[in-house]
Design a protein around this motif. Structure first.
Motif, short mmCIF file in Angstrom:
data_model
loop_
_atom_site.label_atom_id
_atom_site.label_comp_id
_atom_site.label_asym_id
_atom_site.label_seq_id
_atom_site.Cartn_x
_atom_site.Cartn_y
_atom_site.Cartn_z
N PRO A 7 5.36 -21.23 8.98
CA PRO A 7 4.13 -20.54 8.65
C PRO A 7 4.30 -19.45 7.59
N GLY A 8 5.54 -19.23 7.18
CA GLY A 8 5.80 -18.22 6.16
C GLY A 8 6.02 -16.84 6.76
N ALA A 9 6.09 -15.88 5.90
CA ALA A 9 6.29 -14.49 6.29
C ALA A 9 5.53 -13.63 5.29
N GLN A 10 5.33 -12.38 5.63
CA GLN A 10 4.57 -11.50 4.75
C GLN A 10 5.44 -10.33 4.32
N LEU A 11 5.49 -10.08 3.04
CA LEU A 11 6.19 -8.93 2.51
C LEU A 11 5.37 -7.68 2.85
N ILE A 12 6.03 -6.71 3.43
CA ILE A 12 5.37 -5.45 3.78
C ILE A 12 5.61 -4.45 2.66
N THR A 13 4.52 -3.88 2.19
CA THR A 13 4.57 -2.92 1.09
C THR A 13 3.80 -1.66 1.46
N GLN A 14 3.90 -0.65 0.63
CA GLN A 14 3.10 0.56 0.85
C GLN A 14 1.61 0.23 0.79
N ALA A 15 1.26 -0.76 0.01
CA ALA A 15 -0.15 -1.11 -0.15
C ALA A 15 -0.74 -1.79 1.08
N ASN A 16 0.08 -2.50 1.87
CA ASN A 16 -0.48 -3.24 3.01
C ASN A 16 0.01 -2.77 4.37
N ILE A 17 0.87 -1.78 4.43
CA ILE A 17 1.43 -1.36 5.72
C ILE A 17 0.36 -0.90 6.70
N GLN A 18 -0.64 -0.17 6.23
CA GLN A 18 -1.68 0.30 7.15
C GLN A 18 -2.50 -0.86 7.70
N ASP A 19 -2.77 -1.87 6.88
CA ASP A 19 -3.48 -3.06 7.37
C ASP A 19 -2.67 -3.77 8.45
N ILE A 20 -1.37 -3.85 8.26
CA ILE A 20 -0.51 -4.52 9.23
C ILE A 20 -0.45 -3.72 10.53
N ILE A 21 -0.33 -2.41 10.43
CA ILE A 21 -0.32 -1.57 11.63
C ILE A 21 -1.64 -1.73 12.38
N THR A 22 -2.74 -1.74 11.66
CA THR A 22 -4.06 -1.87 12.27
C THR A 22 -4.22 -3.22 12.96
N ARG A 23 -3.81 -4.30 12.30
CA ARG A 23 -3.97 -5.63 12.91
C ARG A 23 -3.09 -5.80 14.14
N GLN A 24 -1.98 -5.10 14.22
CA GLN A 24 -1.05 -5.25 15.34
C GLN A 24 -1.47 -4.46 16.58
N SER B 73 -3.88 -4.88 18.75
CA SER B 73 -4.30 -5.63 19.93
C SER B 73 -4.46 -7.11 19.58
N LEU B 74 -4.59 -7.91 20.62
CA LEU B 74 -4.87 -9.33 20.43
C LEU B 74 -6.21 -9.51 19.73
N ASP B 75 -7.18 -8.65 20.05
CA ASP B 75 -8.49 -8.73 19.43
C ASP B 75 -8.45 -8.45 17.94
N SER B 76 -7.47 -7.69 17.48
CA SER B 76 -7.37 -7.43 16.04
C SER B 76 -6.49 -8.46 15.33
N ARG B 77 -5.54 -9.05 16.05
CA ARG B 77 -4.67 -10.05 15.43
C ARG B 77 -5.39 -11.37 15.19
N GLY B 78 -6.16 -11.81 16.14
CA GLY B 78 -6.86 -13.09 16.02
C GLY B 78 -7.70 -13.21 14.76
N PRO B 79 -8.63 -12.29 14.52
CA PRO B 79 -9.45 -12.38 13.31
C PRO B 79 -8.63 -12.26 12.02
N TYR B 80 -7.58 -11.46 12.05
CA TYR B 80 -6.74 -11.31 10.85
C TYR B 80 -6.09 -12.64 10.47
N PHE B 81 -5.55 -13.33 11.47
CA PHE B 81 -4.81 -14.56 11.20
C PHE B 81 -5.69 -15.81 11.13
N GLN B 82 -6.96 -15.74 11.51
CA GLN B 82 -7.80 -16.94 11.57
C GLN B 82 -7.87 -17.69 10.25
#
Length: 90
Positions: free
Chosen positions: A41-58, A60-69
């Motif tokens: 499924p690949g992997a995602q490079l974490i950068t200063q530009a996207n770290i807050q989005d990744i922290i936010t999506r992680q 809860s399950l309710d935030s991960r599902g919509p992100y990965f859909q």
């Protein structure tokens, strides 16, 4: 250069777990064929530009599902693009 990180990659564990469970569930409920090989499924490079989005999506399950859909929809629409032969596992 000692002590310097050049990159940080998220291995997308949620996505890998989702894919494995969906394949097993679809097989058990509908007799769907489980692909032979490994699903990358690949992997995602974490950068200063996207770290807050990744922290936010992680959070809860309710935030991960919509992100990965969208990724889930794309990969299950064309599984052969993501399933690799065992000999190509690198």
């Amino acid at each position: 250069m000692s002590g310097v990180n050049f990159g940080f990659v998220d291995p997308e564990r949620f996505l890998k777990g989702y894919i494995a469970m969906r394949l097993l569930i679809e097989h058990a409920l509908h007799g769907a064929t489980i692909p032979t090989g490994w699903w990358n499924p690949g992997a995602q490079l974490i950068t200063q530009a996207n770290i807050q989005d990744i922290i936010t999506r992680q959070q809860s399950l309710d935030s991960r599902g919509p992100y990965f859909q969208p990724t889930i929809n794309q990969e299950f629409a064309n599984p052969s693009a993501y399933v690799k032969a065992y000999g190509n596992a690198k």
